[in-house]
Structure formats: C-alpha cells, structure tokens
Design a protein around this motif. Structure first.
Motif, PDB file in Angstrom:
ATOM      1  N   THR A  75      -1.024   6.578  -0.788  1.00  0.00           N
ATOM      2  CA  THR A  75      -1.840   7.047  -1.904  1.00  0.00           C
ATOM      3  C   THR A  75      -1.880   8.573  -1.894  1.00  0.00           C
ATOM      4  N   GLN A  76      -3.011   9.176  -2.223  1.00  0.00           N
ATOM      5  CA  GLN A  76      -3.088  10.622  -2.322  1.00  0.00           C
ATOM      6  C   GLN A  76      -3.037  11.266  -0.937  1.00  0.00           C
ATOM      7  N   SER A  77      -2.134  12.236  -0.785  1.00  0.00           N
ATOM      8  CA  SER A  77      -1.933  12.898   0.492  1.00  0.00           C
ATOM      9  C   SER A  77      -1.955  14.415   0.317  1.00  0.00           C
ATOM     10  N   ALA A  78      -2.235  15.118   1.412  1.00  0.00           N
ATOM     11  CA  ALA A  78      -2.237  16.573   1.409  1.00  0.00           C
ATOM     12  C   ALA A  78      -1.806  17.058   2.782  1.00  0.00           C
ATOM     13  N   VAL A  79      -1.442  18.338   2.866  1.00  0.00           N
ATOM     14  CA  VAL A  79      -0.975  18.897   4.127  1.00  0.00           C
ATOM     15  C   VAL A  79      -1.394  20.356   4.228  1.00  0.00           C
ATOM     16  N   GLN A  99      -4.686  11.967   4.439  1.00  0.00           N
ATOM     17  CA  GLN A  99      -4.389  10.797   3.614  1.00  0.00           C
ATOM     18  C   GLN A  99      -5.696  10.178   3.164  1.00  0.00           C
ATOM     19  N   GLN A 100      -5.801   9.882   1.870  1.00  0.00           N
ATOM     20  CA  GLN A 100      -6.996   9.227   1.345  1.00  0.00           C
ATOM     21  C   GLN A 100      -6.722   7.747   1.138  1.00  0.00           C
ATOM     22  N   SER A 101      -7.395   6.910   1.884  1.00  0.00           N
ATOM     23  CA  SER A 101      -7.274   5.476   1.649  1.00  0.00           C
ATOM     24  C   SER A 101      -8.068   5.122   0.399  1.00  0.00           C
ATOM     25  N   GLU A 102      -7.708   4.035  -0.248  1.00  0.00           N
ATOM     26  CA  GLU A 102      -8.295   3.700  -1.553  1.00  0.00           C
ATOM     27  C   GLU A 102      -9.797   3.497  -1.482  1.00  0.00           C
ATOM     28  N   GLU A 103     -10.274   2.753  -0.503  1.00  0.00           N
ATOM     29  CA  GLU A 103     -11.712   2.483  -0.418  1.00  0.00           C
ATOM     30  C   GLU A 103     -12.273   2.823   0.959  1.00  0.00           C
TER      31      GLU A 103
END
Length: 286
Positions: A75-79, A99-103
C-alpha cells in the motif's frame, strides 16, 4: 506480528541458476519471521516481520550475489535517506522506510550506520522537511495534538505523534530496527523529516526540564526528508539516469557526494568541505 512484503532484486544475471535460486529461497523460508519467499517477475518477493536489512543479509550471504530492496509494502509507502548533513560531523547515514497498513499500524523499517558502538539513540519525526541548515532547520517533533513528549507506547494525548522511541546500535555502530506505531500515518509524514538524536530518549519520564520536550535526547546527529516511495513491483528502475549508478552498485556507494557517481566523483574533498562549513559556522569542530 504485522508482516511486510519486500521486492528484492538479486544480481543473478540474465537468467538465475536454478540450484542457486532454490538454495536462496529455501534459506529464506527456514528463517523465523519469514512467511513466504517466491521468485516472481525477476525478483524475490518476501513476506516477513523481520527488518528488511536482515532479509537482504540472508539473500546476499546465501546467494553470494549483490541484492537491493526495490519495493517495500503493498500500500502507501515512504522512505527517508538519513545522513549527518555535515562533513564536519560523524558520518552517520542510513535508510528508513515507512509502510502504512490498511487498517493497522505504521511500519518504520530502518538500518543506520556510523553510530557509537552499543548505544541508544532517540528516533523522531519532525515538523519540517527543511534541510537548508542541515538538521538544525527541521523544526520540533511532529505534534499535531499538542501533547507533551512521551514514548511510542503512550496514547496520543501523552506523546508527540513523532515520538518513535529509541533505536539500539550494535557493537559495530549499526542500528537495525522495525517499529510498529499506532499513532503516525504515512500520509501525514510525507514531506516532513525524521531524525536520530545523539543520546537516549527518556520517553518523557526523566527529571530534566527537557524531558517533556524531547526526552532529553540531545540534538539530531542525522536526519532526512520523508518522501513517497515505490511499493512492490511498482519501480522498474535498474539504473539512475541522474548519476549513472546501476541498481546493484547502490549498496556499495555513498548516498550522495564524492564517490557516488560512476566517474571521478564530485570536486573537492572532505577537508575542503569542512573548511567551508567551519567558515559558515565557527562552532563546527574540524
């Protein structure tokens, strides 16, 4: 524990040797914390609750080939690329991936080198993604709820959202970590910065006046801007057009500066850089 999916590129050449590939996959599957390892679309896809650096180490040692992390999370990731932002100070650098998990919680997965051996250091997300004055211009801890400083296990009204606690450096000065956080969200921190401090964070439980401000953890010794990044199988890059570095070589080269490019490198050296910095900041110790 929450797992993450990693896309690991391995320098197998045009076509992987079947026995070597099977050996690498088998070794991964034997490790506690690795739930799946398959070869897919030219890369090894790993589902794991281990820090990504540990997975890369297993792949490198087993295959004898260079390996890099090409994608992180579905899902949505950043670094954030972490560095000292100063040639006068200790050469602390590393990478932190989010990393953002959905819930579920946010995952902060990182590896930082150049720290003092066997030491603890605070890790915090800061308000600003401004490196114009190095780590001095990143602002205070990200604190949208106006809370006092605390620890990562505290509720949001008793901690800054950016309070991620401490990371632990081993005897070689490397900190490898995987933090799960229930307050931060990746979409709130992209464009901000993350920093490592010189001292241990007391999590707001100390007697010092600064304990409820920053955990008495001292000044940042390395920092970097948080940017969006590719999830698994979302990044087709094999060579960086800006500096000509092949993806396999990135682990062997500095993040930036002299030695990064494939040619002779940037002009100047550390001594001249430090002299220029000292002229700007007389307090900087050469």
């Amino acid at each position: 524990m929450l797992s993450s999916k990693l896309e690991v590129l391995v320098d197998f050449g045009d076509k992987p040797e079947p026995q070597l590939l099977e050996k690498t996959l088998s070794e991964l599957k034997l490790r506690d914390g690795i739930h799946e390892a398959v070869f897919k679309d030219g890369a090894i896809m790993v589902e794991t609750s281990l820090p990504s650096t540990e997975v890369l180490d297993v792949v490198t040692k087993t295959s004898g080939k260079r390996a890099v992390l090409q994608g992180f999370g579905e899902t949505q990731s950043a670094v954030a690329m972490i560095s000292s932002q100063s040639c006068c100070k200790a050469n602390v650098m590393g990478v932190i991936r989010f990393q953002q998990s959905e819930e579920g919680p946010l995952v902060a997965d990182g590896s930082i080198d150049g720290l003092s051996p066997s030491s603890l250091h605070g890790l915090h997300v800061h308000d600003a993604g401004d490196l114009s004055q190095g780590c001095e211009s990143i602002g205070g801890h990200y604190n949208p709820y106006g809370s006092p400083h605390g620890g990562p296990e505290d509720p949001q009204d008793r901690r800054h959202a950016g309070d991620l606690g401490n990371i632990v450096a081993d005897e070689n000065g490397r900190a490898t970590f995987r933090i799960l956080d229930n307050v931060l969200k990746v979409w709130d921190i992209v464009g901000r910065s993350v920093a490592v401090t010189e001292k241990k964070d007391d999590l707001g439980r100390g007697s010092s006046p600064s304990s409820r401000v920053d955990g008495d953890s001292g000044t940042p010794i390395a920092c970097g801007i948080i940017a969006r990044s590719a999830g698994i199988f979302q990044n087709p890059k094999r060579i960086c057009a800006c500096d000509g570095v092949v993806v396999w070589d990135e682990r062997d080269r500095p993040i930036a500066g002299k030695g990064r490019r494939r040619d002779t490198g940037d002009a100047g050296d550390k001594d001249s850089c430090c002299r220029k910095e000292t002229q700007k900041k007389p307090c900087c110790k050469v």
